[in-house]
Motif scaffolding. Structure first.
Motif, short mmCIF file in Angstrom:
data_model
loop_
_atom_site.label_atom_id
_atom_site.label_comp_id
_atom_site.label_asym_id
_atom_site.label_seq_id
_atom_site.Cartn_x
_atom_site.Cartn_y
_atom_site.Cartn_z
N THR A 39 24.78 32.72 -1.14
CA THR A 39 26.10 32.30 -0.66
C THR A 39 27.13 32.55 -1.77
N VAL A 40 28.06 33.46 -1.50
CA VAL A 40 29.12 33.79 -2.45
C VAL A 40 30.40 33.93 -1.63
N ALA A 41 31.37 33.06 -1.88
CA ALA A 41 32.56 33.02 -1.03
C ALA A 41 33.55 34.13 -1.35
N ARG A 42 33.56 34.56 -2.63
CA ARG A 42 34.51 35.61 -3.04
C ARG A 42 34.11 36.13 -4.42
N ARG A 43 34.82 37.17 -4.83
CA ARG A 43 34.59 37.80 -6.14
C ARG A 43 34.70 36.77 -7.26
N ASP A 44 33.85 36.93 -8.26
CA ASP A 44 33.81 35.95 -9.34
C ASP A 44 33.42 36.66 -10.64
N ALA A 45 34.18 36.41 -11.69
CA ALA A 45 33.99 37.17 -12.94
C ALA A 45 32.66 36.83 -13.63
N ALA A 46 32.29 35.55 -13.66
CA ALA A 46 31.04 35.17 -14.34
C ALA A 46 29.84 35.74 -13.58
N LEU A 47 29.91 35.68 -12.26
CA LEU A 47 28.83 36.25 -11.45
C LEU A 47 28.73 37.76 -11.68
N GLU A 48 29.88 38.39 -11.80
CA GLU A 48 29.90 39.84 -12.05
C GLU A 48 29.18 40.17 -13.34
N ARG A 49 29.41 39.38 -14.40
CA ARG A 49 28.72 39.62 -15.67
C ARG A 49 27.21 39.45 -15.50
N ALA A 50 26.80 38.41 -14.78
CA ALA A 50 25.36 38.17 -14.59
C ALA A 50 24.73 39.30 -13.78
N LEU A 51 25.44 39.77 -12.77
CA LEU A 51 24.89 40.82 -11.91
C LEU A 51 24.82 42.16 -12.64
N ARG A 52 25.75 42.37 -13.57
CA ARG A 52 25.75 43.65 -14.28
C ARG A 52 24.46 43.82 -15.07
N GLU A 53 23.95 42.70 -15.60
CA GLU A 53 22.78 42.76 -16.49
C GLU A 53 21.45 42.62 -15.78
N THR A 54 21.44 42.34 -14.49
CA THR A 54 20.17 41.92 -13.88
C THR A 54 19.39 43.09 -13.28
N ASP A 55 18.08 42.88 -13.18
CA ASP A 55 17.21 43.89 -12.56
C ASP A 55 17.33 43.86 -11.04
N LEU A 56 17.48 42.64 -10.49
CA LEU A 56 17.42 42.48 -9.04
C LEU A 56 18.44 41.43 -8.60
N ALA A 57 19.33 41.83 -7.70
CA ALA A 57 20.30 40.88 -7.14
C ALA A 57 19.97 40.63 -5.68
N LEU A 58 19.78 39.36 -5.32
CA LEU A 58 19.61 38.97 -3.92
C LEU A 58 20.92 38.32 -3.52
N PHE A 59 21.69 39.04 -2.70
CA PHE A 59 23.12 38.73 -2.56
C PHE A 59 23.49 38.41 -1.12
N ASP A 60 24.56 37.65 -0.98
CA ASP A 60 25.09 37.19 0.30
C ASP A 60 25.37 38.35 1.26
N GLY A 61 24.56 38.44 2.33
CA GLY A 61 24.76 39.47 3.34
C GLY A 61 25.07 38.86 4.70
N THR A 62 25.66 37.66 4.69
CA THR A 62 25.80 36.88 5.92
C THR A 62 26.52 37.65 7.03
N LEU A 63 27.79 37.99 6.79
CA LEU A 63 28.60 38.63 7.84
C LEU A 63 29.18 39.93 7.30
N PHE A 64 29.40 40.90 8.17
CA PHE A 64 29.96 42.16 7.71
C PHE A 64 31.47 42.11 7.66
#
Lengths: 294, 294
Positions: free
Chosen positions: A195-220
């Motif tokens: 669940t991610v409501a909108r763009r977020d800078a701290a999350l962006e930093r964490a995602l840049r470094e990670t091997d695997l992101a399981l991310f909010d795909g709720t609605l298109f």
């Protein structure tokens, strides 16, 4: 380290009991190219012996039976040592109440999420003397070990979201987090962010470094439910960043990116839809039940 | 009138996530002749169009999908008009929280059972403005219509039981009932009694007159759990009359008798066990998922 996606749908699953949208009706009558999906959850293990569930979905009973290493090895007991929660939404936590049969468990979440759970009278069923639950609070931004050996560490990163509907209280930064998991020996990292409501800078930093992101795909799309006559709320009102908008951002982050918590209305569920092609063309995957991701 | 058994196991289902008893382990590895079972629930309809669930088990999502007439016929909506509860045990009611997607429902139970449910903070999820639940109380011993036409009437008959563990309150005669259902046109009657702690005269009278009894088949012996190393409690302490003791009594009552709410430890689950033969020899059936009973 092993990670199996046990469920990949949003609350209600796919198909959803009261939904006759094109996707749900088409899945029931075989008219659309899509897989049935249970509600989002994953199983994680550093050693294949001791497992943690990421979310305990309402479908937890069938999900546990779907993965052989989660079966008990004694008359009573379980290789499942605990459950990690990114929020206290019912589709993330309701399965906890199906794990009430007297086997000890640790439930790991922010203090606010644990308080929402413990305020529920049904949760007393988890506090039997023969196998009480240990409620373990995560401090925002602080890494904590999941096991005595420190093989896996978890950090709760606050992420835009909202309190669960039933909690009927003011919002808190602890309402919704991304769980950043790091396994020491293989130096593998995973970000669990259903669940991610909108763009977020701290999350962006964490995602840049990670091997695997399981991310909010709720609605298109933001107005996906209204367009299909399924309800008045927008994706944003439900604290979900529409995939059509997050996609270019997500596609530049993480080594591997898998969408989870996919709502039954989402066109990416159809394997031959333009939206599915759009997602896959930028190297983002649509999660499905039973995917072995690590 | 139609009645389909959607689930037939006690709380935890069969196999149960944390159970490695001979039955559960044997079912997983194919060593015992037995069927997997979800948690006890049934679907009832007078006309095949409008349905009621007897109990909303934690497995409700898969159970609804297992019966085609329960599928929605519009983008949103459901042929399921309501849920009837004999008690407020979690294996009977937890599925209500999976029916929270904004489709109106009536929940029918005693006042005490409704109060236990409504005291749960999670139940606020059922009270969204777009499709609120109607909580409809049954007075003990008084017949009430389930539909405007009065095709089906229900009576709650107090039966020996106990309050649910989580409720942490004194016992009440409204804690546990048998639901006596009568369908007017076919003059068919059904008694739903998945929890019966001991012999009871009023229940005996109701069972003598009924076409179909769905009766407590939880444990075969009072000390069944302790014998198998599965826990300290006796059947009686859990408010279940052991089948080995109720059997001669039940065998003389009702036109058809089907055991439901069968615990994973119960030897009657094994199709070749002496206990299974003992039950069948006196004309009592062991319920299984998907049985069409009317």
């Amino acid at each position: 380290v092993r990670l199996r996606l046990l469920g990949s749908a949003a609350g209600g699953g796919f198909p959803q009991w009261n939904c006759g949208c094109a996707n749900c009706a088409g899945l029931r009558n075989g008219a659309v190219a899509a897989r049935a999906r249970s509600q989002t959850s994953a199983a994680l293990s550093a050693d294949g012996e001791r497992w943690f569930l990421l979310h305990a979905s309402p479908d937890v009973r069938a999900q546990i039976e779907s993965l052989a290493p989660l079966a008990p090895r004694a008359p009573r007991g379980s290789p499942i040592a605990g459950v990690l929660l990114a929020n206290a939404d019912l589709d993330a936590c309701l399965g906890l109440l199906s794990l009430r049969e007297g086997t000890p468990l640790v439930v790991v979440a922010t203090r606010r999420v644990l308080a929402d759970l413990r305020a529920c009278s049904f949760a007393r069923a988890l506090e039997r003397s023969t196998g009480p639950v240990e409620w373990r609070a995560l401090e925002l931004g602080e890494s904590a070990p999941l096991d005595d050996e420190g093989h896996v560490r978890v950090t709760a990163l606050p992420v835009p979201g909202k309190p669960p509907f039933y909690a009927a209280r003011a919002a808190s930064p602890e309402d919704n987090v991304a769980l950043v998991l790091k396994e020491a020996r293989s130096a593998t990292s995973v970000v669990w962010a259903p669940t991610v409501a909108r763009r977020d800078a701290a999350l962006e930093r964490a995602l840049r470094e990670t091997d695997l992101a399981l991310f909010d795909g709720t609605l298109f799309r933001d107005d996906e439910l209204a367009r299909q006559g399924l309800g008045p709320r927008t994706a944003r009102q439900m604290a979900h960043w529409p995939v059509g908008e997050s996609l270019p951002w997500l596609a530049r982050l993480a080594r591997r990116r898998v969408l989870v918590h996919v709502n039954n209305s989402n066109p990416i569920l159809r394997e031959d839809s333009p939206e599915r092609r759009q997602v896959e063309q930028v190297g983002v995957e649509v999660g499905h039940d039973g995917m072995d991701l690590l």
